[in-house]
Write an enzyme that holds these catalytic residues in place. Structure first.
Site, mmCIF file in Angstrom:
data_model
loop_
_atom_site.group_PDB
_atom_site.id
_atom_site.type_symbol
_atom_site.label_atom_id
_atom_site.label_comp_id
_atom_site.label_asym_id
_atom_site.label_seq_id
_atom_site.Cartn_x
_atom_site.Cartn_y
_atom_site.Cartn_z
ATOM 1 N N GLY A 178 -4.910 -8.782 11.504
ATOM 2 C CA GLY A 178 -4.815 -7.993 10.280
ATOM 3 C C GLY A 178 -5.572 -8.609 9.125
ATOM 4 N N THR A 179 -4.866 -9.391 8.346
ATOM 5 C CA THR A 179 -5.398 -9.977 7.121
ATOM 6 C C THR A 179 -6.736 -10.676 7.307
ATOM 7 O OG1 THR A 179 -3.111 -10.258 6.428
ATOM 8 C CG2 THR A 179 -4.748 -11.514 5.219
ATOM 9 N N ASN B 78 -1.007 4.447 14.597
ATOM 10 C CA ASN B 78 0.246 4.024 13.988
ATOM 11 C C ASN B 78 0.876 5.254 13.329
ATOM 12 O OD1 ASN B 78 1.674 2.741 11.394
ATOM 13 N ND2 ASN B 78 1.512 1.125 12.928
ATOM 14 N N ILE C 121 0.848 -1.195 0.000
ATOM 15 C CA ILE C 121 0.000 0.000 0.000
ATOM 16 C C ILE C 121 0.887 1.250 0.000
ATOM 17 C CG2 ILE C 121 -1.865 1.214 1.201
ATOM 18 C CD1 ILE C 121 -2.631 -1.669 0.284
ATOM 19 N N CYS D 18 7.582 -0.521 8.113
ATOM 20 C CA CYS D 18 6.845 -0.628 6.857
ATOM 21 C C CYS D 18 7.819 -0.973 5.747
ATOM 22 C CB CYS D 18 6.126 0.665 6.510
ATOM 23 S SG CYS D 18 5.279 0.517 4.916
ATOM 24 N N GLY E 261 -0.542 -12.867 6.900
ATOM 25 C CA GLY E 261 -1.436 -14.019 6.821
ATOM 26 C C GLY E 261 -0.917 -15.246 7.547
#
Ligand SMILES: Cc1cc2nc3c(=O)[nH]c(=O)nc-3n(C[C@H](O)[C@H](O)[C@H](O)COP(=O)(O)OP(=O)(O)OC[C@H]3O[C@@H](n4cnc5c(N)ncnc54)[C@H](O)[C@@H]3O)c2cc1C
Ligand SMILES: Cc1cc2nc3c(=O)[nH]c(=O)nc-3n(C[C@H](O)[C@H](O)[C@H](O)COP(=O)(O)OP(=O)(O)OC[C@H]3O[C@@H](n4cnc5c(N)ncnc54)[C@H](O)[C@@H]3O)c2cc1C
Ligand SMILES: Cc1cc2nc3c(=O)[nH]c(=O)nc-3n(C[C@H](O)[C@H](O)[C@H](O)COP(=O)(O)O)c2cc1C
Ligand SMILES: Cc1cc2nc3c(=O)[nH]c(=O)nc-3n(C[C@H](O)[C@H](O)[C@H](O)COP(=O)(O)O)c2cc1C
Ligand code: FES
Ligand code: FES
Lengths: 259, 311, 311, 259
Positions: C265-266, C99, C71, C130, C217
């Site tokens: 998250g995922t 964040n 992203i 990141c 994931g």
């Protein structure tokens, strides 16, 4: 040793979380000794990814059928229990060295000691022993009355002693309690079950015997070294100090390996 | 000409597929399933000077999309490999790569010196990336200088080309790759396993007796592809790519990323015919995608990216 | 008492589950599915001083057992977040973690200073991990000294506790964790994504326009568990654990490994109700496993291992 | 927007690799505008893991059925095509902003331009436009005659022009060739298809129009920012310079976003 898609021709829950499944395929006819196992790919996926080792409980060579009995533990056995008749699983097997029965003679008495899902491989063994004319005494250990399976099947082959940890049926306690109480003589014993039980059995009996071990496996064919156990003494020929449960076992002579 | 053929230092391979070290023993088990001559090469289990018993069991644990192993370099030792394992492999023509490990540089040198004298050994894979041993292994693979020093030493005694097997458990794999290239490495193998752990909720303890283990399988493929892509653009030496190869397309992805050949590890456990099946599928897939030869796709990805700027 | 309650610096959480940064926007989208008050905390997307457009698309690619994203810290900028996003969240009681990212330490400081003044902001998550931006991000997270310096600077201006979000793409995460702890971090978040890549065989190019992306994931869970297990034994500050949480048991595994709370998250993308479903399942599972409280299982794994030597 | 297990009540291959599937569930009744899509979890697994966005091709509110048409591209659509009647898939939807039709008046003529698997969402749109009394002209682009689908269905709603890249049927060439040849006037156009086609269509037509975009998606609901595209001009109200295809789109006014 073959790799084959086998079809599920029967499946049922025979005790809480304990399933009996029958698989059909030509592989069934290649079984060599009781106590061998198959390595089952429950589904072509990466989760579950690895095959699951399951002992052969019974074989019908004519019908080309294998019967397994397994407990639903985690993801793989859960999925297997959900499979319907007609569905296929990919099977690698038969694998390993099973229980040796060549030396058993007519009228010999053999003691079979099984605990929980260690019981299934003893069933085909018992059938083979009876076929040879041997007498079979079976001690089967369960947690509780509700968990009992294969009792009547074994009864058709010889004397059966049930032990339960809570005393809800048969002898209260462990299989070793039943072993101590045993009045019959026997020339050889065969055992399969949890590690703790195997250790106790090995320590309780002086007659020669064979134990069947379990270990987490990768390949199932001896290539990855996931499943080793230590030999009590280094093998004189090869100098090896360990054995692979998948290919040298799962059955070992009592005392041969360190449990 | 054979479209699948690839040539790397010391290795004339009829196809780019070999089993990954540690996932194929010394070949005898899978030889029961198929003719090992079908393989592009054969990479055998790590060999150390002395016989090793490895770590206590359990040594493997399944994870989502992968598995952890902590075998710990169990092997019968140099002497036994020289006298039994390698002679047994003599009946095969496929080139042989021996994975070499040790605690000290001297150990590596001894194994490399002796192993590389054997006539059916075509290359050495220097294991500086085993995450499952306390000494040696990964300790050599996480520092560029240490890795380069060891490479140089092993090169000085090896009679065959040396491939250095890199660990992905590093901040900057390019730096390490460049360092071992400068030190004389003939090629790279990448990647070894990612360090991981799984806890058994019933006992509250890690499943592996060794607590941590190396993560392999489908799930690590994107990490391998990224590292090979980056490294292949900064080094001239060829790369043997591995990490999660399960399907024919995975091989092409590795080669496009920059690998000149590939190794298949975990997939052998799921399907003993994994390697020959992949080899069979490869030619077919080349047709479908319209590629003339395999070598032409090596590094295709970065070449394309540099040509026409990505979008 | 609520058995699911956990308390971390700045965060009184009725349960240990929060969405992971970047996977939940600023809450508005998932608020259409359920009451955000159900969440133990809310961690919002990275905020930078200036508005950012992020990377070109495609920005996501699926991988076996995971996904890659690049992203690139797209966000509406500090000003907009202060004026629109945070005020919108005022109607919720769940503690909020913002964040924070930037190119230079000064950027981080500015965002942290301003954000931490907002009354419904309970903590800051310092994004030094990141992998998808050229400057800042991971560059701060791969060197212990740089990470510590930045932590110290941000601590000096922040009015709320600071959690430092660590990158798994490092050789020695324990070293970095210790460094940021010494620099004053109140807690750690780990792990951010693993650097990965996927190539599109049809085009020969990486699928992501940014070429590389961050792997998240189920497949990365073993790496996260290993890192949390290792770090939790060497630092005193609490850890918010994340990386591949999909099932209730995953939460317990993270906590046993040493995490005091977790982020999801995922999994939100696959099931918008992922977080509330996990929270519902957690209490049930505690009963099954016979645990009195969640806090009692934190770090259980290493405690047990140290007590009775693994086998 | 709902999350629901929907049952497959029909599935067939209507052209090579092109499948039409019908899903039953209450979610079908919540469709708001033509051009919306659903986010389908093909199976509960980690491979494939993410949902797949698929446009709604048709709706039967009474029967609570949605029809989709999709091309088998990769793992997810392959698995979907293998599903049998009675199996379920988990559906999140309807999602996104579809084609606006409020401003279309009776007897207006609307041009619909679709290419490949961009065609399906235009079908329900065409039905709705015809329902409003509008005239619909449809240009459908395919690679070759064998790939054609939905032709007769669209013909029941108005004039249909087929283009094929190899000229095996209809106009030889691309949809833009057919646009140029068009003699009819139209007040608005709607288009969906590959990016290259959308660009060409946007450049070929001056009338106002709406385009439907595709992008790889994560969440499908606007939370992950996977699917953004640039706005031609910053939105004056929000200051935003981008739009999310999943929630602001997939349909945009022609010229609103940079394709
Ligand atoms: C030679 C052999 C024969 C066996 N025969 C039987 C049998 O007849 N009936 C029966 O119920 N069980 C038997 N087991 C145990 C059985 O293999 C495991 O219960 C099963 O693999 C668990 O898989 P799961 O996916 O349900 O559990 P999970 O915990 O999800 O399995 C994860 C991984 O751990 C491995 N694993 C977990 N528990 C064991 C275990 N106890 N032994 C070996 N691997 C394990 C699995 O194979 C898999 O790789 C046998 C094991 C071996 C080694
Ligand atoms: C709003 C929208 C509506 C769509 N409607 C239709 C339709 O009606 N019919 C149809 O055939 N196709 C449609 N698509 C494209 C369809 O989503 C992809 O072809 C499909 O996701 C591919 O999945 P796969 O598993 O077969 O391929 P894989 O390549 O294995 O997919 C891997 C990943 O990439 C994503 N992906 C791959 N190609 C595309 C693509 N072109 N667009 C978006 N994501 C992609 C998948 O969603 C998945 O996350 C639509 C896409 C969008 C964004
Ligand atoms: C059980 C097992 C044992 C391994 N042993 C070795 C080894 O001895 N030497 C080595 O360099 N790599 C070893 N590896 C790593 C593999 O060679 C390979 O790098 C890694 O597994 C990634 O490939 P894969 O995902 O295809 O398995 C081992 C891997 C596994 C799973
Ligand atoms: C689409 C996406 C966007 C993300 N954006 C951020 C971010 O802005 N800041 C951040 O610290 N982490 C970000 N992450 C990382 C996650 O917060 C989390 O650390 C990681 O995805 C691992 O958890 P998971 O496996 O549950 O997704 C992002 C992850 C994804 C998938
Ligand atoms: S399971 Fe691989 S050697 Fe036994
Ligand atoms: S797919 Fe997540 S914002 Fe559009």
């Amino acid at each position: 040793m073959r790799l084959e898609n086998m079809m599920i021709t029967a499946q049922m829950e025979i005790a809480p979380k304990i399933f009996q499944v029958t698989l059909r395929g030509a592989l069934a006819q290649t079984l060599e000794t009781p106590g061998q196992f198959i390595h089952v790919q429950i589904e072509k996926s990466i989760d579950p990814m690895l095959r699951r080792p399951l002992s052969i409980c019974d074989v019908d060579m004519d019908k080309q059928e294998l019967t397994l009995i397994y407990r639903v533990e985690g993801k793989g056995t859960k999925r297997l229990s959900e499979k319907k008749l007609g569905e296929e699983v990919n099977v690698l097997g038969p694998l390993g060295e099973g229980f040796p029965i060549e030396e058993v003679k007519e009228n010999d008495t053999c003691l079979l000691v099984g605990g929980g899902v260690g019981i299934p491989p003893l069933y085909y063994l018992a059938k083979q022993l009876v076929k040879k004319g041997a007498n079979v005494i079976t001690i089967l250990g369960f947690r509780s009355e509700g968990d009992i399976f294969l009792e009547s099947e074994f009864e058709q082959l010889g004397k059966v002693i049930i032990t339960t940890e809570d005393g809800s049926k048969g002898t209260l306690g462990f299989v070793t309690d039943a072993i101590h109480d045993l009045t019959e003589e026997y020339s050889v014993y065969y055992t399969c079950g949890p590690k703790g039980m195997l250790r106790a059995v090995e320590n309780s009996i002086v007659s020669p015997g064979y134990i069947s071990l379990e270990e987490r496996m990768g390949c199932g064919v001896g290539a990855c070294l996931a499943c080793v156990c230590d030999l009590a003494e280094a093998n004189v020929e090869t100098g090896k100090v360990y054995a692979k449960i998948c290919s040298d076992g799962p059955v070992f002579k009592a005392g041969e390996v360190i449990i | 000409m054979n479209r699948l053929e690839v040539n790397l230092p010391g290795l004339v391979m009829k196809n780019p597929v070999m089993p990954a070290s540690g996932c194929f023993g010394f070949g005898q088990e899978y030889a029961k399933f198929y003719d090992l001559n079908r393989l592009g090469a054969i990479c055998v289990k790590a060999v150390t000077v002395e016989r090793r018993s490895g770590n206590p069991t359990p040594r493997v644990a399944e994870t989502p999309g992968g598995m952890l192993n902590a075998i710990g370099l169990q092997n019968p030792g140099l002497e036994h490999v020289l006298q039994h394992e390698l002679p047994w492999l003599e009946k095969y023509e496929s080139p042989i790569i021996v994975n070499v490990a040790g605690n000290l540089p001297e150990d590596y040198m001894e194994v490399a010196r002796e192993i590389s004298k054997v006539k059916n050994v075509n290359a050495i894979e220097l294991n500086i990336s085993c995450p499952n041993v306390k000494e040696g292994g990964i300790a050599f693979g996480t520092n560029a200088q240490t890795a380069a020093d060891l490479t140089e030493k092993v090169k000085s005694v090896s009679k065959v080309p040396v491939y250095v097997k890199l660990s992905p458990n590093v901040t900057d794999i390019v730096e390490i790759a460049k360092a071992v290239e400068s030190a004389g490495a003939d090629g790279l193998s990448m990647i070894n396993t990612l360090l991981g752990m799984r806890i058994d909720l019933n006992t509250g303890k890690p499943i592996l007796a060794n607590r941590t283990g190396g993560l392999s399988g489908a799930g690590i493929k994107p990490v391998a592809i990224r590292m090979i892509y980056e490294v292949s653009q900064k080094v001239q030496i060829p790369i043997i790519g591995m990490g999660g190869i399960f399907e024919v397309d995975d091989i092409l992805e590795f080669m496009m990323a920059g690998a000149s050949a590939v190794a298949v590890g975990t997939a052998n456990f799921i399907d003993p015919f994994a390697c020959p099946n992949l080899i069979d599928g490869l030619e077919e897939r080349l047709d479908e995608l319209g590629f003339d030869s395999l070598t032409s796709i090596v590094g295709r990805s970065s070449a394309l990216c540099n040509l026409n700027h990505v979008r």
